[in-house]
Design a protein around this motif. Structure first.
Motif, short mmCIF file in Angstrom:
data_model
loop_
_atom_site.label_atom_id
_atom_site.label_comp_id
_atom_site.label_asym_id
_atom_site.label_seq_id
_atom_site.Cartn_x
_atom_site.Cartn_y
_atom_site.Cartn_z
N ASN A 141 90.18 -12.34 89.94
CA ASN A 141 89.18 -11.06 89.55
C ASN A 141 87.59 -11.60 89.72
OD1 ASN A 141 91.68 -11.14 87.60
ND2 ASN A 141 91.32 -8.89 88.30
N PHE A 163 96.40 -3.90 92.15
CA PHE A 163 96.83 -4.76 90.81
C PHE A 163 97.63 -3.75 90.05
CE2 PHE A 163 93.29 -7.35 92.50
CZ PHE A 163 93.61 -8.75 92.00
N SER A 219 100.97 -13.79 84.41
CA SER A 219 99.92 -12.94 83.91
C SER A 219 100.15 -11.64 83.38
CB SER A 219 98.71 -13.03 85.12
OG SER A 219 99.13 -12.09 85.90
N SER A 260 87.89 -14.49 83.80
CA SER A 260 88.47 -14.10 84.85
C SER A 260 89.95 -13.36 84.36
CB SER A 260 89.29 -15.15 85.83
OG SER A 260 88.08 -15.73 86.35
N ARG A 261 90.67 -13.77 83.11
CA ARG A 261 91.62 -12.98 82.36
C ARG A 261 90.97 -11.61 81.77
NH1 ARG A 261 96.86 -13.09 79.93
NH2 ARG A 261 97.54 -14.61 82.00
N LEU A 275 101.14 -13.06 89.81
CA LEU A 275 100.00 -13.91 89.50
C LEU A 275 100.13 -14.65 88.39
CD1 LEU A 275 97.33 -11.40 90.03
CD2 LEU A 275 97.82 -12.91 91.65
N TYR A 276 100.04 -15.84 88.30
CA TYR A 276 100.09 -16.85 87.24
C TYR A 276 98.83 -17.62 87.12
CZ TYR A 276 105.31 -16.45 87.98
OH TYR A 276 106.59 -15.68 87.90
N ASP A 277 98.73 -18.01 85.85
CA ASP A 277 97.50 -18.72 85.41
C ASP A 277 98.09 -19.77 84.43
OD1 ASP A 277 97.69 -17.03 83.29
OD2 ASP A 277 95.54 -16.29 83.33
N TYR A 318 100.78 -9.34 85.61
CA TYR A 318 100.34 -8.59 86.74
C TYR A 318 100.78 -8.93 88.22
CZ TYR A 318 96.68 -7.53 83.20
OH TYR A 318 96.32 -7.35 82.06
N MET A 341 92.83 -16.20 87.08
CA MET A 341 93.03 -14.85 87.75
C MET A 341 91.94 -15.00 88.80
SD MET A 341 95.69 -13.41 86.45
CE MET A 341 95.50 -11.70 86.78
N SER A 371 90.66 -8.71 84.41
CA SER A 371 92.14 -8.06 84.47
C SER A 371 92.47 -7.15 83.28
CB SER A 371 93.27 -9.07 84.62
OG SER A 371 93.07 -9.66 86.00
#
Length: 539
Positions: free
Chosen positions: A365, A287, A241, A415-416, A336-338, A243, A363, A419
Motif C-alpha cells: 500500500n 483489493f 494478510s 503498510s499493514r 497477499l502475504y506479509d 486480502y 503490504m 490496508s
C-alpha cells in the motif's frame, strides 16, 4: 494505564532518524555480470585481516532489487569480493512496475550518479502530480497526498515508477562480469566453523565465504535455515494478510493523464487503485477482503473482468472504464502475504544476515517494499565496507540490524495499517445534499466516521511522507518530535476507525503495532533505555 506500559507506547512514535553524512560511491562498471555455475571448493584458509589481496568474501542469495543494489553498493570496494547467486536459470522480462519513492531514488543518486541517471531515463514521475483517495461511489476527491513538498524541501527526486525488468537490467549491467551465477538456488549454509560461512547450493555445490546475505525474498531459504523453520507454510512466519488483489496492466487513454499519478477509490470492504506507469500505460489493483485461495474457490463463470465489474457495481465510472478495456490476459489475481513484525526473531546468525522481504515483507500500500530493501542494501554495504577484520563480521551485521530495525518495522506496520484502515474502517462518507431538498446520504455510523477522518488524514499523510523522506540514511539519533506526531495521529485515526467497525476490531488487535510493528516498539524502548542510561541527547 501504568507508566511502564505508557512509556513504550509513547516511545514507539520515535521512529525518525536525524540525517547524517555517509560515504558516496560514484564508479560504474558496465559488464555482462552473469557467470557459469561455481565449482565445488573447500573453505580456504584466510587471514583475519581484510585486504585487497585477501578480500572479504560476500555471498548474496537472490538477484532481486535488494540483492542487486547491495552488489552495486559493494562493487568498487577493492577489499570486498561479491558473488550473487540467483535461482532462476536466466533473467527474463517479467514482472510489472515498481514504485521507487523519494527515499530510494535519493539513495541511488548518492550511491552512483551514473546508475541514477540510467534509472531516471526509464522513470515515470508521479510524485509531482495529484495523488490521493477518492470516494469510490461519488467519484469525488476525499483526501489528497502531497508527495512533492516533502521531497522538494529536502532537494530529493520525486517519487515515480519504473518497469521492474528495466531496473533489473540496469542494476545487472553495472556489475562486473562473473559476479552473478544463475540456475541454482541456495539451500542452506554452515556457519559452525571457527570463522566464515559455507553456502550450500541446491546442486550440492559449496561456496566458502566470510558473509552470507539472504536477499531471497519472502520464501527465503536462508531465513528458514537460520531460524530452523520451513520457508513456506505453517511455522514459516509468513502470514496471509487477509486480502487478495487483482492486478491489471494495459495501454489506457486516461482522461487525467499527466495530471494524476495515482488514485485510491475507497468504499465498503474493498478498494480500487489506478496508477500511471508511463508511456500511455496504466496499472490498477482491486483489493478485496477474502479467505486465502479465493482465486480457485470463488467462482468466476464469465471471467475475471465481469466478476470485478459486478463486485464494483455502482462505483466510479473511472473504475468501470479501465475494466471495460482490459483483456482477460492483462489481469491476474494473487493473495497477499506479509510477515508480522516480531521482536523475538533474529536478523542474523553469526556471519549470516537477512535483507528485504526475507526479513520484513510488507503490504504494497505504501509502495515501500522495494524502497526498504534498497535502504537495507545501502546500510549493510556501509557496514561491510568498513570492516577490516573477518572476525568483526557478526558485529557488523548486528549494527546493520540495529540501524534498520525500527524504521523498517515502522514502515511495515504503516503498510499493514493502510490496508486495515481502508478496508475495515472506511465506508462511503456521509454527506448532506441540498439538490431536490435536503438529503442525508449514507448517514450510518461508518459513513459518519469516514467523514470525520477526512480532515485528519491529510495531516497524517504529511507526517508519514516526512517520516519516510527524512530518515532514509538510517542513522542512530531519534527525532522524538516527528515520531510522536505520526504516532499520535495514528492512534487518533485508529481510535476513530475502531468505532466504524462497531467495536475495537482495528484498535485492539493492531493498535500501535499496526502503525509501527512490535519490532519497532521493542527496539525503540531498548534504544531509549540505552540513550537515557548514557546521558546522551535524543535530537
Amino acid at each position: 494505564m501504568q507508566l511502564s506500559k505508557l512509556l513504550p507506547l509513547c516511545a514507539a512514535a520515535a521512529a525518525l532518524y536525524a540525517p547524517a553524512r555517509r560515504t558516496t560511491v560514484t564508479t560504474a562498471r558496465p559488464a555482462a555480470a552473469v557467470a557459469a555455475p561455481p565449482t565445488a571448493a573447500g573453505a580456504a584458509d584466510e587471514p583475519d585481516a581484510i585486504s585487497a589481496e585477501h578480500p572479504l568474501r560476500v555471498t548474496i542469495a537472490g538477484a532481486g532489487v535488494g540483492g542487486l543494489t547491495l552488489a552495486n553498493a559493494l562493487k568498487d570496494c577493492a577489499h570486498v569480493e561479491v558473488k550473487l547467486v540467483e535461482k532462476t536459470s536466466a533473467f527474463k522480462r517479467f514482472g510489472g512496475p515498481i514504485q521507487l519513492a523519494s527515499n530510494a531514488m535519493q539513495l541511488y543518486k548518492e550511491l552512483d550518479r551514473g546508475l541514477y541517471d540510467q534509472i531516471e531515463s526509464k522513470f515515470t514521475w508521479t510524485g509531482n502530480l495529484t495523488n490521493g483517495i477518492k470516494d469510490g461511489i461519488r467519484d469525488e476527491w476525499y483526501a489528497k497526498f502531497d508527495l512533492a513538498s516533502p521531497a522538494a524541501a529536502r532537494g530529493m527526486p520525486y517519487t515515480g515508477v519504473i518497469e521492474r525488468p528495466d531496473l533489473q537490467e540496469i542494476l545487472l549491467g553495472n556489475l562486473a562480469d562473473g559476479v552473478v551465477t544463475n540456475g541454482v538456488g541456495i539451500a542452506s549454509y554452515d556457519a559452525s566453523g571457527a570463522s566464515g560461512v559455507v553456502t550450500k547450493l541446491e546442486d550440492d555445490t559449496e561456496i566458502p565465504g566470510d558473509v552470507l546475505v539472504g536477499a531471497d525474498g519472502i520464501w527465503s531459504n536462508v531465513r528458514a535455515a537460520m531460524r530452523d523453520e520451513p520457508a513456506r507454510g505453517e511455522g514459516s512466519g509468513v502470514a496471509y494478510s487477509g486480502y487478495t488483489v487483482f492486478a491489471g496492466e494495459l495501454n489506457y487513454a486516461s482522461p487525467d493523464n499527466g495530471e494524476v499519478g495515482y488514485k485510491v477509490y475507497i468504499g465498503p470492504n474493498q478498494y480500487f487503485v489506478i496508477t500511471d506507469i508511463g508511456k500511455g500505460r496504466y496499472q490498477y489493483y482491486a483489493f478485496l477482503a477474502r479467505p486465502p485461495g479465493s482465486a480457485e474457490s470463488e467462482a468466476k463463470p464469465d471471467g475475471t473482468i465481469p466478476f470485478l465489474k459486478e463486485t464494483f457495481a455502482g462505483w466510479s465510472p473511472d473504475v468501470h472504464a479501465i475494466l471495460d478495456v482490459t483483456r482477460e490476459d492483462e489481469i491476474e489475481q494473487r493473495d497477499l502475504y506479509d510477515r508480522p513484525p516480531s521482536s523475538f526473531k533474529p536478523w542474523s546468525d553469526g556471519p549470516v544476515g537477512l535483507l528485504g522481504d526475507s526479513v520484513h515483507a510488507m503490504m504494497p500500500n505504501l509502495g515501500q517494499g522495494g524502497c526498504q530493501a534498497i535502504e537495507d542494501a545501502v546500510v549493510l554495504a556501509e557496514e561491510l565496507r568498513a570492516l577490516r577484520s573477518r572476525a568483526a563480521a557478526p558485529a557488523a551485521l548486528e549494527t546493520y540490524r540495529n540501524r534498520r530495525l525500527v524504521r523498517s518495522a515502522a514502515v511495515q506496520g504503516l503498510s499493514r495499517f493502510a490496508s486495515d484502515i481502508i478496508i475495515r474502517g472506511f465506508d462511503t462518507p456521509a454527506k448532506i445534499t441540498t439538490e431536490d431538498g435536503v438529503r442525508f446520504e449514507n448517514f450510518n455510523y461508518a459513513g459518519i466516521v469516514t467523514r470525520l477522518l477526512q480532515p485528519i488524514l491529510p495531516v497524517f499523510f504529511s507526517v508519514q511522507f516526512n517520516f519516510l523522506y527524512e530518515g532514509y540514511r538510517n542513522m542512530a539519533a531519534l527525532d522524538l518530535k516527528a515520531g510522536l506526531a505520526i504516532g499520535g495521529i495514528g492512534i487518533l485515526v485508529l481510535a476513530i476507525a475502531a468505532g466504524a467497525v462497531g467495536d475495537a476490531a482495528i484498535l485492539l488487535p493492531f493498535g500501535l503495532e499496526s502503525v509501527f510493528g512490535a519490532e519497532a516498539i521493542a527496539s525503540i524502548s531498548e534504544t531509549l533505555t540505552a540513550v537515557f542510561s548514557s546521558g546522551e541527547g535524543l535530537m
